[in-house]
Design an enzyme around this catalytic site. Structure first.
Site, short mmCIF file in Angstrom:
data_model
loop_
_atom_site.label_atom_id
_atom_site.label_comp_id
_atom_site.label_asym_id
_atom_site.label_seq_id
_atom_site.Cartn_x
_atom_site.Cartn_y
_atom_site.Cartn_z
N LYS A 191 12.07 12.21 0.63
CA LYS A 191 12.32 13.04 1.81
C LYS A 191 13.37 12.39 2.72
CE LYS A 191 9.45 15.55 -0.07
NZ LYS A 191 9.49 14.73 -1.29
N SER B 194 -0.73 8.36 -10.76
CA SER B 194 -0.08 8.78 -12.01
C SER B 194 1.26 8.08 -12.18
CB SER B 194 0.11 10.30 -12.01
OG SER B 194 0.94 10.70 -10.93
N HIS C 210 8.58 34.40 19.98
CA HIS C 210 9.87 35.02 19.61
C HIS C 210 11.00 34.36 20.41
CE1 HIS C 210 12.76 38.12 18.48
NE2 HIS C 210 13.13 38.18 19.77
N LEU D 257 0.82 -1.20 0.00
CA LEU D 257 0.00 0.00 0.00
C LEU D 257 0.86 1.26 0.00
CD1 LEU D 257 -2.59 -1.28 2.61
CD2 LEU D 257 -3.12 -0.70 0.23
N ALA E 243 13.10 21.05 -14.77
CA ALA E 243 13.41 21.85 -13.58
C ALA E 243 12.17 22.09 -12.74
CB ALA E 243 14.04 23.18 -13.99
N THR F 58 -6.04 5.50 -8.96
CA THR F 58 -4.86 4.81 -9.48
C THR F 58 -3.64 5.70 -9.66
OG1 THR F 58 -5.92 5.06 -11.64
CG2 THR F 58 -6.05 2.91 -10.60
#
Length: 468
Positions: A52, A147, A447, A39, A183, A145
């Site tokens: 990643k 790409s 901050h 999956l 690119a 499905t």
């Protein structure tokens, strides 16, 4: 006779498995068919997630090489263990795919391994991984499905030397010379990984700019940054072929506007010129549906329904080809099938490029607003003036917020900088509620944080930026 499912989903990627999980949560009898044997679809297996993992690992390697010493951190001899880098990537993917399978089981979804095809109204034929066939009865069928990479004439992909994102994520050695065709988001992410690990990267792009969907000012800044990182850009060039020689690849290209051809040598070529919907062989002709030349199916209701009792989500229908868009589509369709409200606003789907620095945007960019004749006001704030960015030595980039002139309603936000992929969510929430730039400007931000740049850009719309 077999029991009839409320929902049968063809595809187990982000759109499919989220649709299945939500349908299960809503009490619908659901089956999810996936031909990969695992999956998660392209995103989890050969896309978002493994890329990643490599982007993070390669950035740590690059930081150890280039940044540690200036921060007072001395290291010994630095070595790249590419095999281990690939191994930890696979561990992450494997854990997440098993997690998705667990969620389907938890929500009582039948997970069927095989290739699904619509055999007629309410019928899905499944060819199992063992070749055996079965037919499922369904009140509703969902096409999810995804790409696949788009090819180019004259280029034969072998996923070893001439590769798509799939092969680019599994190279067994660092290529000395790497050429990237395209690119866009995928190309720049893959180019960044291998440049950090030691490849000489050349980017060949047909257009005269990088990142076509991005705001032009952001794309221009990004190109400057990537050039400093070692990426060489050849813009406005049309690739006409890649010749496979014994010891190298020879890429041939010519100016897109006409001119003499040139050649470049490479060890690996990555083809990343876009994606097309994977809708061939799904039996769409059996329900009177014809996709366009890119495989995309046009919904008959303007949303997700493509035929009576048949729905489509994610990359198979118009809209951004992004995993999180597919997730939203899948959940929305499950809710519609269950008789609830389901809707996705594609103008509020964020885009993120996970390079270093990251690039993120949502809503309209300046070029789109100008083309539409919309009057707007711009607020912009550089990370160079952000306290946390200065202490982290991560000062590249800026945040830009666009608001409608007169009403101050936020129309879009465009960012380049470390961590902006996380920061863009704040603007997505603001835009979902129809916020004005002043709403963000008057919202307290801790901050020192990088997210203060978002607040300062919002302040800048009305000219009251408080920091440098």
């Amino acid at each position: 006779m077999s029991e009839t499912y409320d929902v049968v989903i063809i595809g187990g990627g982000p759109g499919g498995y989220n649709c299945a999980i939500r349908a299960g949560q809503l009490g619908l009898k659901t089956a999810c068919i996936e031909s990969r044997g695992k999956l998660g679809g392209t995103c989890l297996n050969v896309g978002c997630i493994p890329s990643k993992a490599l982007l993070h690992a390669s950035q740590m390697y690059a930081s150890a090489q280039n940044d540690f010493a200036s921060m007072g951190i001395k290291v010994g001899k630095l070595e790249l263990d590419l095999a281990q880098m690939m191994s930890q990537k696979e561990e992450a993917v494997d854990g997440l795919t098993k997690g998705v399978e667990f969620l389907l089981k938890k929500n009582k979804v039948d997970y069927i391994k095989g290739f699904g095809k619509i055999a007629g109204k309410g019928k899905v034929e499944v060819t199992g991984l063992d070749g055996k066939k079965q037919t499922l009865d369904a009140k509703n069928i969902v096409i999810a499905t995804g790409s696949e990479p788009t090819g180019l004439p004259g280029i034969e992909v072998d996923e070893e030397r001439v590769v798509t994102n799939t092969g680019a994520l599994s190279l067994t050695s660092v290529p000395k010379r790497l050429i990237l065709i395209g690119a866009g988001v995928i190309g720049l992410e893959m180019g960044s990984v291998w440049a950090r690990l030691g490849s000489e990267v050349t980017v060949v792009e047909y257009l005269d700019r990088i990142l076509p969907p991005a705001d032009a000012e952001v794309a221009k800044e990004a190109q400057k940054v990537f050039k400093k990182q070692g990426l060489d850009f050849r813009l406005g060039m049309k690739v006409t072929g890649v010749e496979k020689l014994k010891s190298k690849l020879k890429l041939t290209m010519e100016p897109a506007k006409g001119g003499d051809s040139e050649t470049l040598d490479a060890d690996v070529v990555i083809l990343a010129v876009g994606r097309k919907a994977y809708t061939e062989g799904l039996g769409l002709e059996n329900i009177g549906v014809t996709p366009d030349k890119r495989g995309v199916i046009q919904p008959v209701d303007g949303h997700f329904k493509v035929a009576d009792g048949v729905w489509a989500v994610g990359d198979c229908i118009p809209g951004p080809m992004l995993a999180h868009k597919a997730e939203d589509d899948g959940a929305a369709v499950a809710e519609l099938i269950a008789g609830k409200a389901g809707h996705v606003d594609y103008n509020l789907v964020p885009s993120v490029v996970y390079t270093n620095p990251e690039i993120a945007w949502v809503g309209k960019n300046e070029e789109e607003l100008k083309a539409a004749g919309v009057e707007y006001v711009k607020g912009k704030f550089p990370f160079m003036a952000n306290s946390r960015a200065r202490t982290n030595h991560e000062t590249v980039g800026f945040v830009k917020i666009l608001a409608e002139k007169g009403t101050d309603k936020i129309l879009g936000a465009h960012m380049i900088g470390v961590g902006v992929g996380e920061m863009i969510a704040e603007i997505c929430v603001a835009m979902e509620f129809g916020a004005a730039s002043e709403d963000v400007a008057r919202t307290s931000h801790a901050h020192p944080t990088l997210s203060e740049a978002v607040r300062q850009a919002a302040m800048g719309v009305e000219g009251w930026t408080m920091q440098m």
